[in-house]
Design an enzyme around this catalytic site. Structure first.
Site, PDB file in Angstrom:
ATOM      1  N   CYS A   1       0.816  -1.217   0.000  1.00  0.00           N
ATOM      2  CA  CYS A   1       0.000   0.000   0.000  1.00  0.00           C
ATOM      3  C   CYS A   1       0.854   1.274   0.000  1.00  0.00           C
ATOM      4  O   CYS A   1       1.688   1.467   0.889  1.00  0.00           O
ATOM      5  CB  CYS A   1      -0.911  -0.021   1.239  1.00  0.00           C
ATOM      6  SG  CYS A   1      -1.842   1.500   1.441  1.00  0.00           S
TER       7      CYS A   1
ATOM      8  N   GLU B   1      -5.025   6.838   9.114  1.00  0.00           N
ATOM      9  CA  GLU B   1      -4.820   7.858   8.066  1.00  0.00           C
ATOM     10  C   GLU B   1      -3.319   8.186   7.969  1.00  0.00           C
ATOM     11  O   GLU B   1      -2.735   8.770   8.879  1.00  0.00           O
ATOM     12  CB  GLU B   1      -5.620   9.149   8.315  1.00  0.00           C
ATOM     13  CG  GLU B   1      -7.075   9.054   7.910  1.00  0.00           C
ATOM     14  CD  GLU B   1      -7.295   8.810   6.410  1.00  0.00           C
ATOM     15  OE1 GLU B   1      -6.562   9.382   5.595  1.00  0.00           O
ATOM     16  OE2 GLU B   1      -8.178   8.022   6.071  1.00  0.00           O
ATOM     17  N   SER B   2      -2.758   7.866   6.804  1.00  0.00           N
ATOM     18  CA  SER B   2      -1.308   7.915   6.634  1.00  0.00           C
ATOM     19  C   SER B   2      -0.662   9.241   7.059  1.00  0.00           C
ATOM     20  O   SER B   2       0.321   9.248   7.809  1.00  0.00           O
ATOM     21  CB  SER B   2      -0.949   7.614   5.176  1.00  0.00           C
ATOM     22  OG  SER B   2      -1.581   8.505   4.284  1.00  0.00           O
TER      23      SER B   2
HETATM   24  N1  GSH Z   1      -6.647   7.933   3.113  1.00  0.00           N
HETATM   25  C1  GSH Z   1      -6.097   6.692   3.580  1.00  0.00           C
HETATM   26  C2  GSH Z   1      -6.058   5.693   2.447  1.00  0.00           C
HETATM   27  C3  GSH Z   1      -5.611   4.294   2.884  1.00  0.00           C
HETATM   28  C4  GSH Z   1      -5.996   3.205   1.868  1.00  0.00           C
HETATM   29  O1  GSH Z   1      -6.750   3.439   0.934  1.00  0.00           O
HETATM   30  N2  GSH Z   1      -5.479   1.995   2.054  1.00  0.00           N
HETATM   31  C5  GSH Z   1      -5.884   0.914   1.180  1.00  0.00           C
HETATM   32  C6  GSH Z   1      -4.729   0.032   0.772  1.00  0.00           C
HETATM   33  S1  GSH Z   1      -3.590   0.900  -0.249  1.00  0.00           S
HETATM   34  C7  GSH Z   1      -6.869   0.009   1.912  1.00  0.00           C
HETATM   35  O2  GSH Z   1      -6.708  -0.246   3.085  1.00  0.00           O
HETATM   36  N3  GSH Z   1      -7.884  -0.466   1.184  1.00  0.00           N
HETATM   37  C8  GSH Z   1      -8.891  -1.364   1.666  1.00  0.00           C
HETATM   38  C9  GSH Z   1     -10.207  -1.137   0.963  1.00  0.00           C
HETATM   39  O3  GSH Z   1     -10.258  -0.271   0.073  1.00  0.00           O
HETATM   40  O4  GSH Z   1     -11.172  -1.816   1.304  1.00  0.00           O
HETATM   41  C10 GSH Z   1      -4.703   6.958   4.143  1.00  0.00           C
HETATM   42  O5  GSH Z   1      -4.077   7.945   3.719  1.00  0.00           O
HETATM   43  O6  GSH Z   1      -4.259   6.213   5.036  1.00  0.00           O
END
Ligand code: GSH
Length: 255
Positions: free
Chosen positions: A37, A89-90
């Site tokens: 990710c 949240e990253s």
């Molecule tokens: N805005 C979030 C985005 C995090 C994100 O989208 N992570 C993805 C993996 S790259 C995830 O966990 N996806 C699971 C899903 O969409 O169900 C951040 O910045 O942490």
């Protein structure tokens, strides 16, 4: 649950696998991550840069298991537990590491109030312009749409590179702007191989900046083998991915 999780290799490879191995011992800070990710990689680079002790735990966020939803109700990686309290949240995690571990350097948000705001301003540009355009370009199927998003991607990148002092955004000092962007620089070969993008077409300043980011040690230490990323992007390139990000992009919503 979407079936996207079935297409993900189960663990980190390459240099990232070594980093995972070195962070198995229990610590106050538990880092819930998915090796693949780009958002995870932002927070992971911060931890590595600052030498903060952490325990790495691999999660497949597409499975939405209850124990993980208790930590992050959104069911997304990255997330952390610190002294039994949860956050996610990253970019918020990156800022938390700055605040909770002030003795750990480098200060990725800097210390001067103006510079801190300036860093946040350009992190915002990366998050609102560059990253969504990258995703739109990957997912676009019609050649005309691909051309439009490619032009937007170059525009976003050039706006940023006009401000890069070199080798990093602020000059010698590595900052959160570099971290916010680096995971997508590492993955831009997906655009080069499938969407007619080249770093050169974005200008020599972008070529030099991208090189500086992708060769930074913390970035290398959190990177897996390219072939495993490509496996995941294949679904985005066919516009079949069902992740929360993919759904938001399709619906034209911010993510
Ligand atoms: N805005 C979030 C985005 C995090 C994100 O989208 N992570 C993805 C993996 S790259 C995830 O966990 N996806 C699971 C899903 O969409 O169900 C951040 O910045 O942490």
């Amino acid at each position: 649950m979407s079936n996207d999780g079935n297409y993900i290799y189960s663990h980190a490879t390459g240099l990232a696998a070594k980093t995972v191995e070195q962070h198995q011992a229990p610590q106050d800070l538990v880092f819930y991550a998915g090796w693949f990710c780009p958002y995870v990689q932002r927070s992971w680079i911060s931890l590595e840069e600052k030498g903060i002790p952490y325990q790495y735990k691999e999660v497949n966020p597409y499975k939405k298991e209850q124990h993980f939803l208790d930590i992050n109700p959104k069911g997304l990686v990255p997330a952390i537990e610190y002294k039994s309290k949860a956050l996610y949240e990253s970019l918020i995690l990156c800022e938390f590491f700055e605040d909770a571990f002030p003795e750990h350097t480098p200060h990725l948000l800097t210390t001067d109030p103006f510079d801190r705001a300036y860093v946040r301003l350009w992190v915002d540009h990366v998050s609102k312009q560059i990253v969504p355009t990258f995703m739109r370009l990957v997912m676009a199927q019609e050649p005309e749409k691909q051309r439009e998003h490619l032009a937007d991607f170059y525009k976003g990148v050039r706006t940023l590179t006009d401000k890069v002092k070199g080798p990093y955004f602020l000059g010698e000092q590595f900052s959160l702007v570099d971290i916010a962007l680096a995971p997508w620089v590492l993955r831009d070969y997906i655009l080069a191989e499938n969407r007619g993008y080249s770093r050169e077409a974005a200008g020599s300043a972008w070529v030099a900046y991208a090189k500086a980011l992708e060769t930074r040690e913390s970035v290398l230490r959190t990177q897996s083998d390219k072939e495993h990323y490509a496996q995941i992007y294949a679904r985005y390139l066919r516009n079949e991915a069902q992740s929360e990000a993919a759904k938001a992009i399709r619906a034209g919503k911010p993510f």
